[in-house]
Design an enzyme around this catalytic site. Structure first.
Site, PDB file in Angstrom:
ATOM      1  N   SER A 178       0.793  -1.225   0.000  1.00  0.00           N
ATOM      2  CA  SER A 178       0.000   0.000   0.000  1.00  0.00           C
ATOM      3  C   SER A 178       0.828   1.279   0.000  1.00  0.00           C
ATOM      4  CB  SER A 178      -0.947  -0.002   1.191  1.00  0.00           C
ATOM      5  OG  SER A 178      -0.250  -0.272   2.379  1.00  0.00           O
ATOM      6  N   HIS A 206      -5.465  -3.538  -2.015  1.00  0.00           N
ATOM      7  CA  HIS A 206      -5.175  -2.547  -3.056  1.00  0.00           C
ATOM      8  C   HIS A 206      -5.146  -3.173  -4.454  1.00  0.00           C
ATOM      9  CE1 HIS A 206      -4.353   1.122  -0.761  1.00  0.00           C
ATOM     10  NE2 HIS A 206      -3.960   0.308   0.195  1.00  0.00           N
ATOM     11  N   LYS A 238     -11.915   0.392  -0.248  1.00  0.00           N
ATOM     12  CA  LYS A 238     -11.016   1.112  -1.142  1.00  0.00           C
ATOM     13  C   LYS A 238     -11.696   1.277  -2.503  1.00  0.00           C
ATOM     14  CE  LYS A 238      -7.126   0.390   1.709  1.00  0.00           C
ATOM     15  NZ  LYS A 238      -6.445  -0.651   2.427  1.00  0.00           N
TER      16      LYS A 238
HETATM   17  C1  LIG Z   1      -6.283  -0.693   3.868  1.00  0.00           C
HETATM   18  C2  LIG Z   1      -5.823  -2.059   4.122  1.00  0.00           C
HETATM   19  C3  LIG Z   1      -6.493  -2.875   5.031  1.00  0.00           C
HETATM   20  C4  LIG Z   1      -7.627  -2.364   5.872  1.00  0.00           C
HETATM   21  O1  LIG Z   1      -8.803  -2.292   5.150  1.00  0.00           O
HETATM   22  P1  LIG Z   1     -10.068  -1.583   5.822  1.00  0.00           P
HETATM   23  O2  LIG Z   1     -11.211  -2.176   5.105  1.00  0.00           O
HETATM   24  O3  LIG Z   1      -9.916  -0.128   5.607  1.00  0.00           O
HETATM   25  O4  LIG Z   1     -10.050  -1.941   7.266  1.00  0.00           O
HETATM   26  C5  LIG Z   1      -6.062  -4.171   5.176  1.00  0.00           C
HETATM   27  N1  LIG Z   1      -5.017  -4.639   4.476  1.00  0.00           N
HETATM   28  C6  LIG Z   1      -4.343  -3.872   3.598  1.00  0.00           C
HETATM   29  C7  LIG Z   1      -3.200  -4.459   2.840  1.00  0.00           C
HETATM   30  C8  LIG Z   1      -4.717  -2.563   3.401  1.00  0.00           C
HETATM   31  O5  LIG Z   1      -4.046  -1.795   2.546  1.00  0.00           O
END
Ligand SMILES: *Cc1c(COP(=O)(O)O)cnc(C)c1O
Length: 390
Positions: A178, A206, A238
């Site tokens: 990320s 992502h 996301k």
């Molecule tokens: C953003 C992210 C999460 C968390 O996701 P949410 O739904 O916002 O809790 C988990 N793992 C990775 C790799 C992320 O980038």
């Protein structure tokens, strides 16, 4: 001195080293442009890859669902029952991810806490740059930990050799990292996992909506199947533009988690509007990949422009665009100057990224127009020159 004085001391320290987060308040929908403190600024930091967060079709789906089902899920699903919308979302996600089944949880973060401890691995092999939610998931286990060098399959292989006396082995990697935007070599990792008879888990937060056919994610991107990758964790917060997490895989996996995963058993499900909106997002993606294509076009255009200006965009292979600056203080200053120029792009420092590797993380979105990107490039050039970065 109060018992909580240490908190003030720590906040002062964070401020001194440029790691205190000033959280901006947004007074408009999450779109290409935002209103912040009365000012109109170009949004270059949300994970709203496809612009779905304020999509009218999705908002409408949420409104209709509220009229039909209300808002709250009542209690945890094993106690109060599962609302049919949650089942529809799980089936829709299974079709999208081309798996037998999925199981929904409250967020991507929670999903990692839900899954990792229930695998009961004797040894866990985890990439050194894995997301905090994976690190915390691993902390909930008593498994022996092997942290392998980032994206280094040779190191993973030697760690697996080193740990070969352990019985049940679990390999965990982010799909797309990320903060750097590079992609895990999942095809090679899957091969090694098979050789060592290790369970393979990928966190595709992502990758979804970004990689693969219609944004199906990293497993599709590498033309692998869910026989190669046992556990595929996803988020709806996301690219999908809503909130929620899920696990995709076999029926056996999701049935097991529904009986065992603690956040499933002890925390209520996502609300009706979340679920209805997420169903609508996934359906849009399945029908039409034009937003995914626009996202990539925007990413290529902006990243080329930044490199032409002389910026270091690290090793990204995706729309995540780190603008590498080094010291947290410089990075914060850069972000502040950008904001004066109507660009909202946050500085990211330790502990989100290693010390001395602070950066502005620019997130491209299908919501941006070419004019927006030209505007951003012009402002990055101006600030970059005034701070002597380029
Ligand atoms: C953003 C992210 C999460 C968390 O996701 P949410 O739904 O916002 O809790 C988990 N793992 C990775 C790799 C992320 O980038």
């Amino acid at each position: 001195m109060s018992k909580l004085t240490f908190m003030q001391e720590e906040l002062n320290r964070l401020e001194d080293v440029g790691l205190y987060n000033n959280i901006r308040t947004i007074e408009s929908p999450q779109d290409a442009w935002l209103k912040i403190e009365g000012k109109r600024v170009l949004n270059m930091c949300s994970n709203n890859y496809l612009g779905l967060a304020d999509d009218k079709r999705i908002a409408q789906a949420a409104k209709e669902a509220i009229d039909k089902y209300g808002v709250g899920p009542g209690a945890v699903r094993t106690i109060a029952g599962t609302m049919e919308l949650h089942k529809i979302l799980e089936d829709t996600l299974a079709e999208f991810k081309q798996v037998e089944a999925t199981i929904g949880l409250q967020s991507g973060f929670v999903t990692n806490q839900a899954v990792i401890p229930q695998i009961g691995a004797d040894a866990i092999f985890t990439d050194s740059l894995n997301h905090a939610s994976i690190i915390d998931g691993v902390r909930l286990t008593k498994s022996k930990r092997f942290i392998y060098e980032h994206n280094d399959v040779n190191d993973l292989n030697s760690k697996l050799e080193e740990g070969k006396e352990f019985g049940r082995k679990l390999i965990i990697t982010d799909g797309v990292f990320s903060m750097d935007g590079d992609i895990a070599p999942l095809d090679e990792i899957a091969k090694i996992a098979k050789e060592h008879d290790a369970i393979l888990m990928v966190d595709d937060a992502h990758g979804e909506g970004v990689l693969g056919d219609h944004g199906r994610g990293i497993v599709n991107h590498f033309k692998l199947s869910h026989h190669d990758v046992d556990i595929d964790v996803g988020t709806l917060s996301k690219a999908m533009g809503v909130v929620g997490g899920y696990v995709a895989g076999t029926k056996l996996l999701t049935e097991y988690l529904a009986q065992k995963a603690r956040p499933f058993l002890f925390s209520s499900a996502t609300t009706i509007p979340d679920v209805a909106a997420a169903i609508a997002s996934v359906r849009i993606l399945m029908e039409d990949d034009s937003l995914v294509r626009k996202l990539w076009k925007n990413a290529e255009y902006f990243q080329q422009g930044m490199r032409d200006l002389g910026f270091d965009t690290g090793k990204t292979q995706t729309p995540i665009t780190p603008v590498m600056l080094g010291e947290a203080k410089l990075s914060k200053e850069f972000s502040k100057e950008l904001f004066k120029e109507d660009i909202f792009a946050m500085s990211i420092g330790f502990p989100t990224v290693p010390k001395g590797m602070a950066r502005i993380r620019v997130m491209l979105s299908a919501a941006h127009s070419t004019e927006d990107l030209d505007f951003a490039l012009q402002k990055f050039e101006k600030v970059g020159k005034s701070l002597q970065v380029i």
